[in-house]
Design a protein around this motif. Structure first.
Motif, PDB file in Angstrom:
ATOM      1  N   PHE A  29      45.147  46.977  54.592  1.00  0.00           N
ATOM      2  CA  PHE A  29      44.094  47.299  53.423  1.00  0.00           C
ATOM      3  C   PHE A  29      45.037  47.971  52.399  1.00  0.00           C
ATOM      4  CE2 PHE A  29      40.428  48.213  50.929  1.00  0.00           C
ATOM      5  CZ  PHE A  29      40.857  49.286  50.405  1.00  0.00           C
ATOM      6  N   SER A  30      45.918  48.761  52.774  1.00  0.00           N
ATOM      7  CA  SER A  30      46.739  49.708  51.977  1.00  0.00           C
ATOM      8  C   SER A  30      47.779  49.200  50.981  1.00  0.00           C
ATOM      9  CB  SER A  30      47.337  50.946  52.628  1.00  0.00           C
ATOM     10  OG  SER A  30      48.205  50.390  53.423  1.00  0.00           O
ATOM     11  N   LEU A  31      47.980  47.868  51.542  1.00  0.00           N
ATOM     12  CA  LEU A  31      49.095  46.978  50.525  1.00  0.00           C
ATOM     13  C   LEU A  31      48.538  46.137  49.458  1.00  0.00           C
ATOM     14  CD1 LEU A  31      51.673  46.201  53.506  1.00  0.00           C
ATOM     15  CD2 LEU A  31      51.712  48.268  51.906  1.00  0.00           C
ATOM     16  N   ASP A  32      47.319  45.992  49.501  1.00  0.00           N
ATOM     17  CA  ASP A  32      46.742  44.930  49.103  1.00  0.00           C
ATOM     18  C   ASP A  32      45.734  45.513  47.604  1.00  0.00           C
ATOM     19  OD1 ASP A  32      45.627  42.519  51.538  1.00  0.00           O
ATOM     20  OD2 ASP A  32      47.628  43.029  50.642  1.00  0.00           O
ATOM     21  N   VAL A  33      45.758  44.660  46.555  1.00  0.00           N
ATOM     22  CA  VAL A  33      44.873  44.756  45.561  1.00  0.00           C
ATOM     23  C   VAL A  33      43.300  44.565  45.900  1.00  0.00           C
ATOM     24  CG1 VAL A  33      43.976  43.573  43.537  1.00  0.00           C
ATOM     25  CG2 VAL A  33      46.203  44.377  43.771  1.00  0.00           C
ATOM     26  N   MET A  34      42.460  45.266  45.561  1.00  0.00           N
ATOM     27  CA  MET A  34      41.089  45.147  45.530  1.00  0.00           C
ATOM     28  C   MET A  34      40.339  44.640  44.387  1.00  0.00           C
ATOM     29  SD  MET A  34      40.779  45.131  49.011  1.00  0.00           S
ATOM     30  CE  MET A  34      38.880  45.192  49.165  1.00  0.00           C
ATOM     31  N   GLY A  35      39.204  43.984  44.461  1.00  0.00           N
ATOM     32  CA  GLY A  35      38.732  43.623  43.175  1.00  0.00           C
ATOM     33  C   GLY A  35      37.318  43.568  43.515  1.00  0.00           C
ATOM     34  N   TRP A  36      36.331  43.616  42.433  1.00  0.00           N
ATOM     35  CA  TRP A  36      35.075  43.287  42.417  1.00  0.00           C
ATOM     36  C   TRP A  36      34.593  42.317  41.630  1.00  0.00           C
ATOM     37  CZ3 TRP A  36      31.612  45.442  45.826  1.00  0.00           C
ATOM     38  CH2 TRP A  36      31.753  46.637  46.672  1.00  0.00           C
ATOM     39  N   PHE A  37      33.741  41.415  41.858  1.00  0.00           N
ATOM     40  CA  PHE A  37      33.191  40.073  41.170  1.00  0.00           C
ATOM     41  C   PHE A  37      31.844  40.304  41.212  1.00  0.00           C
ATOM     42  CE2 PHE A  37      37.191  37.630  40.041  1.00  0.00           C
ATOM     43  CZ  PHE A  37      38.176  38.445  40.846  1.00  0.00           C
ATOM     44  N   ARG A  38      31.038  39.658  40.358  1.00  0.00           N
ATOM     45  CA  ARG A  38      29.939  39.595  40.417  1.00  0.00           C
ATOM     46  C   ARG A  38      29.181  38.117  39.907  1.00  0.00           C
ATOM     47  NH1 ARG A  38      27.910  43.663  35.493  1.00  0.00           N
ATOM     48  NH2 ARG A  38      28.523  42.390  33.682  1.00  0.00           N
ATOM     49  N   MET A  39      28.252  37.593  40.564  1.00  0.00           N
ATOM     50  CA  MET A  39      27.622  36.267  39.999  1.00  0.00           C
ATOM     51  C   MET A  39      25.986  36.567  39.743  1.00  0.00           C
ATOM     52  SD  MET A  39      27.546  32.733  42.033  1.00  0.00           S
ATOM     53  CE  MET A  39      29.350  32.639  41.950  1.00  0.00           C
ATOM     54  N   ALA A  40      25.611  36.398  38.482  1.00  0.00           N
ATOM     55  CA  ALA A  40      24.288  36.464  38.098  1.00  0.00           C
ATOM     56  C   ALA A  40      23.652  34.887  38.272  1.00  0.00           C
ATOM     57  CB  ALA A  40      24.244  36.975  36.809  1.00  0.00           C
ATOM     58  N   PRO A  41      22.386  34.855  38.520  1.00  0.00           N
ATOM     59  CA  PRO A  41      21.685  33.911  38.551  1.00  0.00           C
ATOM     60  C   PRO A  41      21.937  32.664  37.375  1.00  0.00           C
ATOM     61  CG  PRO A  41      19.987  35.634  39.056  1.00  0.00           C
ATOM     62  CD  PRO A  41      21.325  36.050  38.575  1.00  0.00           C
ATOM     63  N   GLY A  42      22.379  31.610  37.735  1.00  0.00           N
ATOM     64  CA  GLY A  42      22.671  30.436  36.598  1.00  0.00           C
ATOM     65  C   GLY A  42      23.773  30.797  35.830  1.00  0.00           C
ATOM     66  N   LYS A  43      24.601  31.766  36.313  1.00  0.00           N
ATOM     67  CA  LYS A  43      25.956  32.064  35.705  1.00  0.00           C
ATOM     68  C   LYS A  43      27.130  31.859  36.612  1.00  0.00           C
ATOM     69  CE  LYS A  43      24.040  35.264  32.152  1.00  0.00           C
ATOM     70  NZ  LYS A  43      24.346  36.326  31.559  1.00  0.00           N
ATOM     71  N   GLU A  44      28.337  31.765  36.170  1.00  0.00           N
ATOM     72  CA  GLU A  44      29.433  31.469  36.806  1.00  0.00           C
ATOM     73  C   GLU A  44      29.960  33.116  37.278  1.00  0.00           C
ATOM     74  OE1 GLU A  44      31.615  27.644  34.829  1.00  0.00           O
ATOM     75  OE2 GLU A  44      32.330  29.668  34.743  1.00  0.00           O
ATOM     76  N   ARG A  45      30.725  33.082  38.454  1.00  0.00           N
ATOM     77  CA  ARG A  45      31.328  34.368  39.101  1.00  0.00           C
ATOM     78  C   ARG A  45      32.051  35.027  37.996  1.00  0.00           C
ATOM     79  NH1 ARG A  45      34.376  33.559  44.334  1.00  0.00           N
ATOM     80  NH2 ARG A  45      35.369  32.202  43.121  1.00  0.00           N
ATOM     81  N   GLU A  46      32.053  36.181  37.873  1.00  0.00           N
ATOM     82  CA  GLU A  46      32.972  36.805  36.673  1.00  0.00           C
ATOM     83  C   GLU A  46      33.565  37.943  37.401  1.00  0.00           C
ATOM     84  OE1 GLU A  46      30.941  38.539  33.665  1.00  0.00           O
ATOM     85  OE2 GLU A  46      29.424  39.418  34.582  1.00  0.00           O
ATOM     86  N   VAL A  48      34.881  42.011  37.719  1.00  0.00           N
ATOM     87  CA  VAL A  48      34.340  43.203  37.420  1.00  0.00           C
ATOM     88  C   VAL A  48      35.368  44.156  37.046  1.00  0.00           C
ATOM     89  CG1 VAL A  48      32.738  44.997  37.725  1.00  0.00           C
ATOM     90  CG2 VAL A  48      32.201  42.662  38.154  1.00  0.00           C
ATOM     91  N   ALA A  49      36.013  44.322  38.032  1.00  0.00           N
ATOM     92  CA  ALA A  49      36.997  45.266  38.396  1.00  0.00           C
ATOM     93  C   ALA A  49      38.185  45.134  39.379  1.00  0.00           C
ATOM     94  CB  ALA A  49      36.608  46.814  38.529  1.00  0.00           C
ATOM     95  N   ALA A  50      39.283  45.656  39.240  1.00  0.00           N
ATOM     96  CA  ALA A  50      40.118  45.511  40.331  1.00  0.00           C
ATOM     97  C   ALA A  50      41.239  46.827  40.404  1.00  0.00           C
ATOM     98  CB  ALA A  50      41.109  44.361  39.952  1.00  0.00           C
ATOM     99  N   ILE A  51      41.578  46.996  41.266  1.00  0.00           N
ATOM    100  CA  ILE A  51      42.436  48.406  41.590  1.00  0.00           C
ATOM    101  C   ILE A  51      43.748  47.903  42.730  1.00  0.00           C
ATOM    102  CG2 ILE A  51      41.306  49.055  43.616  1.00  0.00           C
ATOM    103  CD1 ILE A  51      41.659  52.007  42.742  1.00  0.00           C
ATOM    104  N   ASN A  52      45.253  48.535  42.147  1.00  0.00           N
ATOM    105  CA  ASN A  52      46.214  48.416  42.905  1.00  0.00           C
ATOM    106  C   ASN A  52      46.216  49.297  44.373  1.00  0.00           C
ATOM    107  OD1 ASN A  52      46.957  50.891  41.766  1.00  0.00           O
ATOM    108  ND2 ASN A  52      48.987  50.127  41.814  1.00  0.00           N
ATOM    109  N   TRP A  53      47.341  48.886  45.012  1.00  0.00           N
ATOM    110  CA  TRP A  53      47.325  49.694  46.505  1.00  0.00           C
ATOM    111  C   TRP A  53      47.070  51.114  46.312  1.00  0.00           C
ATOM    112  CZ3 TRP A  53      50.952  53.044  48.127  1.00  0.00           C
ATOM    113  CH2 TRP A  53      52.092  53.034  47.156  1.00  0.00           C
ATOM    114  N   SER A  54      47.770  51.667  45.451  1.00  0.00           N
ATOM    115  CA  SER A  54      47.953  53.209  45.181  1.00  0.00           C
ATOM    116  C   SER A  54      46.639  53.825  44.679  1.00  0.00           C
ATOM    117  CB  SER A  54      49.017  53.709  44.603  1.00  0.00           C
ATOM    118  OG  SER A  54      49.089  53.259  43.190  1.00  0.00           O
ATOM    119  N   GLY A  55      45.725  52.857  43.897  1.00  0.00           N
ATOM    120  CA  GLY A  55      44.819  53.527  42.895  1.00  0.00           C
ATOM    121  C   GLY A  55      45.299  53.788  41.556  1.00  0.00           C
ATOM    122  N   GLY A  56      46.741  53.700  41.436  1.00  0.00           N
ATOM    123  CA  GLY A  56      47.345  54.073  40.227  1.00  0.00           C
ATOM    124  C   GLY A  56      47.083  53.326  38.844  1.00  0.00           C
ATOM    125  N   THR A  57      46.812  51.874  39.206  1.00  0.00           N
ATOM    126  CA  THR A  57      46.397  51.020  38.139  1.00  0.00           C
ATOM    127  C   THR A  57      44.965  50.269  38.378  1.00  0.00           C
ATOM    128  OG1 THR A  57      48.803  50.457  37.913  1.00  0.00           O
ATOM    129  CG2 THR A  57      47.415  48.862  37.078  1.00  0.00           C
TER     130      THR A  57
END
Length: 124
Positions: A29-46, A48-57
């Motif tokens: 886990f500690s080497l990878d970027v983590m991201g959040w996406f969301r999908m609302a009814p009738g809409k495409e996935r978009e 939301v946010a992402a973070i690098n491995w250290s949390g610094g970016t």
């Protein structure tokens, strides 16, 4: 591939807060970027946010800047999304995702592991 499990979704009134968690296993886990996406009814996935491995970016969609905060705890292999000042338009299924890229990315195609999603509903 990693296994990702989201939690923390629910029903909240406009102006309220929720904290989503994403527990990861099966890959470093500690080497990878983590991201959040969301999908609302009738809409495409978009994105939301992402973070690098250290949390610094971090990177945020314009629609959530100043309201949402992404963070991670590498010792717990968990990523978080703190959502404040929620609006009805934030209603969606929220997904966490993991990417081998070195820097946060907004492109869903660059994430290779996805969770099942957690429902967030904001009432007006």
């Amino acid at each position: 591939q990693a296994q990702l499990t989201e939690s923390g979704g629910g029903l909240v009134q406009a102006g309220g807060s929720l904290r989503l968690s994403c527990a990861a296993s099966g890959r470093t886990f500690s080497l990878d970027v983590m991201g959040w996406f969301r999908m609302a009814p009738g809409k495409e996935r978009e994105f939301v946010a992402a973070i690098n491995w250290s949390g610094g970016t971090t990177s945020y969609a314009d629609s959530v800047k100043g309201r949402f905060t992404i963070s991670r705890d590498n010792a717990k292999s968990t990523a978080y999304l703190q959502m404040n000042s929620l609006k009805p338009e934030d209603t969606a299924v929220y997904y966490c995702a993991q990417s081998r890229r070195a820097a946060p990315t907004t492109r869903a195609s660059e994430y290779d592991s996805w969770g099942q999603g957690t429902q967030v509903t904001v009432s007006s």
